[in-house]
Design a protein around this motif. Sequence first.
Motif, PDB file in Angstrom:
ATOM      1  N   TYR A   1      -1.090  -0.372   3.688  1.00 20.29           N
ATOM      2  CA  TYR A   1      -0.058   0.636   3.935  1.00 20.29           C
ATOM      3  C   TYR A   1      -0.450   1.952   3.259  1.00 20.29           C
ATOM      4  O   TYR A   1      -1.174   1.955   2.261  1.00 20.29           O
ATOM      5  CB  TYR A   1       1.296   0.153   3.399  1.00 20.29           C
ATOM      6  N   TYR A   2       0.062   3.067   3.807  1.00 21.87           N
ATOM      7  CA  TYR A   2      -0.273   4.356   3.229  1.00 21.87           C
ATOM      8  C   TYR A   2       0.931   5.289   3.230  1.00 21.87           C
ATOM      9  O   TYR A   2       1.884   5.122   4.000  1.00 21.87           O
ATOM     10  CB  TYR A   2      -1.454   5.000   3.954  1.00 21.87           C
ATOM     11  N   TYR A   3       0.843   6.286   2.347  1.00 17.89           N
ATOM     12  CA  TYR A   3       1.904   7.291   2.196  1.00 17.89           C
ATOM     13  C   TYR A   3       1.250   8.619   1.870  1.00 17.89           C
ATOM     14  O   TYR A   3       0.302   8.688   1.072  1.00 17.89           O
ATOM     15  CB  TYR A   3       2.855   6.872   1.071  1.00 17.89           C
ATOM     16  N   ILE A   4       1.743   9.687   2.499  1.00 18.00           N
ATOM     17  CA  ILE A   4       1.185  11.022   2.287  1.00 18.00           C
ATOM     18  C   ILE A   4       2.325  12.004   2.044  1.00 18.00           C
ATOM     19  O   ILE A   4       3.307  12.019   2.791  1.00 18.00           O
ATOM     20  CB  ILE A   4       0.371  11.488   3.514  1.00 18.00           C
ATOM     21  N   ASN A   5       2.199  12.803   0.994  1.00 21.18           N
ATOM     22  CA  ASN A   5       3.100  13.936   0.814  1.00 21.18           C
ATOM     23  C   ASN A   5       2.272  15.163   0.443  1.00 21.18           C
ATOM     24  O   ASN A   5       1.041  15.145   0.598  1.00 21.18           O
ATOM     25  CB  ASN A   5       4.193  13.637  -0.220  1.00 21.18           C
ATOM     26  N   ASP A   6       2.896  16.211  -0.030  1.00 25.76           N
ATOM     27  CA  ASP A   6       2.161  17.439  -0.329  1.00 25.76           C
ATOM     28  C   ASP A   6       1.220  17.289  -1.520  1.00 25.76           C
ATOM     29  O   ASP A   6       0.297  18.087  -1.685  1.00 25.76           O
ATOM     30  CB  ASP A   6       3.140  18.583  -0.626  1.00 25.76           C
ATOM     31  N   GLU A   7       1.451  16.274  -2.357  1.00 28.77           N
ATOM     32  CA  GLU A   7       0.695  16.135  -3.598  1.00 28.77           C
ATOM     33  C   GLU A   7      -0.374  15.057  -3.554  1.00 28.77           C
ATOM     34  O   GLU A   7      -1.400  15.180  -4.226  1.00 28.77           O
ATOM     35  CB  GLU A   7       1.656  15.842  -4.757  1.00 28.77           C
ATOM     36  N   VAL A   8      -0.140  13.987  -2.797  1.00 26.98           N
ATOM     37  CA  VAL A   8      -1.042  12.833  -2.861  1.00 26.98           C
ATOM     38  C   VAL A   8      -1.225  12.181  -1.496  1.00 26.98           C
ATOM     39  O   VAL A   8      -0.424  12.348  -0.578  1.00 26.98           O
ATOM     40  CB  VAL A   8      -0.511  11.760  -3.840  1.00 26.98           C
ATOM     41  N   ILE A   9      -2.293  11.408  -1.415  1.00 22.52           N
ATOM     42  CA  ILE A   9      -2.484  10.411  -0.364  1.00 22.52           C
ATOM     43  C   ILE A   9      -2.701   9.086  -1.094  1.00 22.52           C
ATOM     44  O   ILE A   9      -3.551   8.997  -1.981  1.00 22.52           O
ATOM     45  CB  ILE A   9      -3.700  10.714   0.522  1.00 22.52           C
ATOM     46  N   VAL A  10      -1.925   8.060  -0.744  1.00 20.39           N
ATOM     47  CA  VAL A  10      -2.064   6.773  -1.421  1.00 20.39           C
ATOM     48  C   VAL A  10      -2.102   5.651  -0.388  1.00 20.39           C
ATOM     49  O   VAL A  10      -1.603   5.784   0.731  1.00 20.39           O
ATOM     50  CB  VAL A  10      -0.915   6.513  -2.427  1.00 20.39           C
ATOM     51  N   ALA A  11      -2.705   4.530  -0.792  1.00 16.67           N
ATOM     52  CA  ALA A  11      -2.723   3.341   0.051  1.00 16.67           C
ATOM     53  C   ALA A  11      -2.689   2.109  -0.843  1.00 16.67           C
ATOM     54  O   ALA A  11      -3.313   2.092  -1.912  1.00 16.67           O
ATOM     55  CB  ALA A  11      -3.967   3.323   0.933  1.00 16.67           C
ATOM     56  N   THR A  12      -1.947   1.100  -0.407  1.00 18.35           N
ATOM     57  CA  THR A  12      -1.856  -0.159  -1.142  1.00 18.35           C
ATOM     58  C   THR A  12      -1.775  -1.315  -0.155  1.00 18.35           C
ATOM     59  O   THR A  12      -1.545  -1.127   1.038  1.00 18.35           O
ATOM     60  CB  THR A  12      -0.612  -0.209  -2.057  1.00 18.35           C
ATOM     61  N   SER A  13      -1.915  -2.521  -0.686  1.00 14.46           N
ATOM     62  CA  SER A  13      -1.844  -3.715   0.154  1.00 14.46           C
ATOM     63  C   SER A  13      -0.414  -4.122   0.476  1.00 14.46           C
ATOM     64  O   SER A  13      -0.202  -4.980   1.333  1.00 14.46           O
ATOM     65  CB  SER A  13      -2.570  -4.880  -0.530  1.00 14.46           C
ATOM     66  N   GLU A  14       0.551  -3.526  -0.216  1.00 14.37           N
ATOM     67  CA  GLU A  14       1.953  -3.833   0.015  1.00 14.37           C
ATOM     68  C   GLU A  14       2.768  -2.539  -0.001  1.00 14.37           C
ATOM     69  O   GLU A  14       2.369  -1.560  -0.636  1.00 14.37           O
ATOM     70  CB  GLU A  14       2.479  -4.798  -1.054  1.00 14.37           C
ATOM     71  N   ARG A  15       3.944  -2.555   0.641  1.00 12.96           N
ATOM     72  CA  ARG A  15       4.803  -1.378   0.670  1.00 12.96           C
ATOM     73  C   ARG A  15       5.510  -1.107  -0.671  1.00 12.96           C
ATOM     74  O   ARG A  15       5.578   0.047  -1.115  1.00 12.96           O
ATOM     75  CB  ARG A  15       5.869  -1.525   1.761  1.00 12.96           C
TER      76      ARG A  15
ATOM     77  N   ALA B   1       6.294   3.655  -7.112  1.00 14.94           N
ATOM     78  CA  ALA B   1       5.506   4.688  -7.798  1.00 14.94           C
ATOM     79  C   ALA B   1       5.922   6.101  -7.391  1.00 14.94           C
ATOM     80  O   ALA B   1       5.883   7.021  -8.226  1.00 14.94           O
ATOM     81  CB  ALA B   1       4.019   4.480  -7.519  1.00 14.94           C
ATOM     82  N   PHE B   2       6.354   6.288  -6.149  1.00  7.99           N
ATOM     83  CA  PHE B   2       6.593   7.645  -5.656  1.00  7.99           C
ATOM     84  C   PHE B   2       8.033   7.886  -5.211  1.00  7.99           C
ATOM     85  O   PHE B   2       8.342   8.948  -4.666  1.00  7.99           O
ATOM     86  CB  PHE B   2       5.612   7.960  -4.520  1.00  7.99           C
ATOM     87  N   ASN B   3       8.884   6.899  -5.433  1.00  6.25           N
ATOM     88  CA  ASN B   3      10.322   7.065  -5.183  1.00  6.25           C
ATOM     89  C   ASN B   3      10.589   7.578  -3.775  1.00  6.25           C
ATOM     90  O   ASN B   3      11.404   8.491  -3.553  1.00  6.25           O
ATOM     91  CB  ASN B   3      10.939   8.010  -6.219  1.00  6.25           C
ATOM     92  N   CYS B   4       9.910   7.003  -2.805  1.00  9.22           N
ATOM     93  CA  CYS B   4      10.080   7.407  -1.411  1.00  9.22           C
ATOM     94  C   CYS B   4      10.816   6.311  -0.648  1.00  9.22           C
ATOM     95  O   CYS B   4      10.973   5.188  -1.138  1.00  9.22           O
ATOM     96  CB  CYS B   4       8.719   7.685  -0.770  1.00  9.22           C
ATOM     97  N   ASP B   5      11.255   6.629   0.548  1.00  7.34           N
ATOM     98  CA  ASP B   5      11.909   5.640   1.396  1.00  7.34           C
ATOM     99  C   ASP B   5      10.869   4.754   2.082  1.00  7.34           C
ATOM    100  O   ASP B   5       9.739   5.183   2.343  1.00  7.34           O
ATOM    101  CB  ASP B   5      12.755   6.333   2.461  1.00  7.34           C
ATOM    102  N   PHE B   6      11.274   3.526   2.411  1.00  2.74           N
ATOM    103  CA  PHE B   6      10.354   2.616   3.084  1.00  2.74           C
ATOM    104  C   PHE B   6       9.884   3.183   4.420  1.00  2.74           C
ATOM    105  O   PHE B   6       8.735   2.968   4.820  1.00  2.74           O
ATOM    106  CB  PHE B   6      11.030   1.252   3.303  1.00  2.74           C
ATOM    107  N   ASN B   7      10.753   3.922   5.115  1.00  2.00           N
ATOM    108  CA  ASN B   7      10.352   4.452   6.423  1.00  2.00           C
ATOM    109  C   ASN B   7       9.354   5.602   6.327  1.00  2.00           C
ATOM    110  O   ASN B   7       8.839   6.073   7.335  1.00  2.00           O
ATOM    111  CB  ASN B   7      11.579   4.889   7.230  1.00  2.00           C
ATOM    112  N   GLU B   8       9.067   6.075   5.110  1.00  2.00           N
ATOM    113  CA  GLU B   8       8.047   7.095   4.905  1.00  2.00           C
ATOM    114  C   GLU B   8       6.670   6.455   4.675  1.00  2.00           C
ATOM    115  O   GLU B   8       5.664   7.168   4.632  1.00  2.00           O
ATOM    116  CB  GLU B   8       8.397   7.966   3.688  1.00  2.00           C
ATOM    117  N   ILE B   9       6.651   5.153   4.523  1.00  2.00           N
ATOM    118  CA  ILE B   9       5.405   4.430   4.279  1.00  2.00           C
ATOM    119  C   ILE B   9       4.943   3.802   5.584  1.00  2.00           C
ATOM    120  O   ILE B   9       5.685   3.065   6.226  1.00  2.00           O
ATOM    121  CB  ILE B   9       5.614   3.333   3.214  1.00  2.00           C
ATOM    122  N   SER B  10       3.732   4.102   5.981  1.00  2.00           N
ATOM    123  CA  SER B  10       3.217   3.638   7.278  1.00  2.00           C
ATOM    124  C   SER B  10       2.242   2.490   7.103  1.00  2.00           C
ATOM    125  O   SER B  10       1.507   2.414   6.107  1.00  2.00           O
ATOM    126  CB  SER B  10       2.511   4.782   8.009  1.00  2.00           C
ATOM    127  N   GLU B  11       2.237   1.617   8.096  1.00  2.00           N
ATOM    128  CA  GLU B  11       1.234   0.553   8.127  1.00  2.00           C
ATOM    129  C   GLU B  11      -0.022   1.100   8.793  1.00  2.00           C
ATOM    130  O   GLU B  11       0.053   1.730   9.852  1.00  2.00           O
ATOM    131  CB  GLU B  11       1.760  -0.653   8.900  1.00  2.00           C
TER     132      GLU B  11
END
Length: 291
Positions: A259-273, A279-289
């Motif tokens: 899974y991955y998440y992108i905002n203005d500051e970072v690009i991150v990816a992990t094996s789980e949502r 770590a980034f206090n975001c909504d689940f729907n902002e995290i993409s598979e």
Amino acid sequence: MMHKIKHECGIAFLRLRKSPQYFIDKYKSPFYPVSKMFLMMHKQRNRGQDGAGIASLKLDMKPGIRYISRYRSVEKDSIQDIFSKINKKINKARKNSNFKLDENWLKENVPFTGESWLGHLRYGTFGGNSIENCAPTLRQNNWKSKNLIFAGNFNMTNLDELFDGLVDLGQSPKEKSDTVTILEKVGHFLDEENNRIYNKYSSTLEKKEISLKIENELNVCNILKNSFKDFDGGYALAGMIGHGSSFVARDPNGIRPLYYYINDEVIVATSERPPIRTAFNCDFNEISELE
């Protein structure tokens, strides 16, 4: 015999999209990525029963200054062991009379202050629980664009075929494992891409200038497509190339999660949502598979 597919091994990748000084000024600390990597790895600790590792890559460093830092551990609480060692380095730096909240000083004097990070949690499916079996794995070279830092969660069904292919190329891999075989497979095409660009400019530019051309023109997608075309199995993997390019990839059948998440500051990816959400206090729907 059928084997149940398990969520073995975990990945945590982080790339800062702004300069380290931005994070120093905003969060009043130079160790923003350290805290985020700890959260993403700690929240996946169920995947790292047999070991863990982390690597940090500093960009745009002058020759002679170390730009890759790595710790690995097979201790009982390997994640805590790794970050305790990093914190010791940080605390030592703070005691330095020249210590300053300046990205250039920090990158030149303190390890684990880079812009790109890769963490790995190991659930032993191959080999023993020695430190050598822990990722991230390094393929080192004096040319930045040939350095490869690599980690993944995979089980290749055609490992023998891939290994024999490396031998046919004239290589002599140090061991027959998923990690080393895939590392060297990607490394081979990374070398070829470097050589292609080098030959393109060898008659018109100085060698030092060619290195910069290679870093600017390196086609990572081509490297990965050529590397993965013979892969058969489930995999989710991530890598960083020494000059700063990085990648995450997943098998076509989506056997291994990523899974991955992108905002203005970072690009991150992990094996789980959940680790990204924590770590980034975001909504689940902002995290993409990853497709």
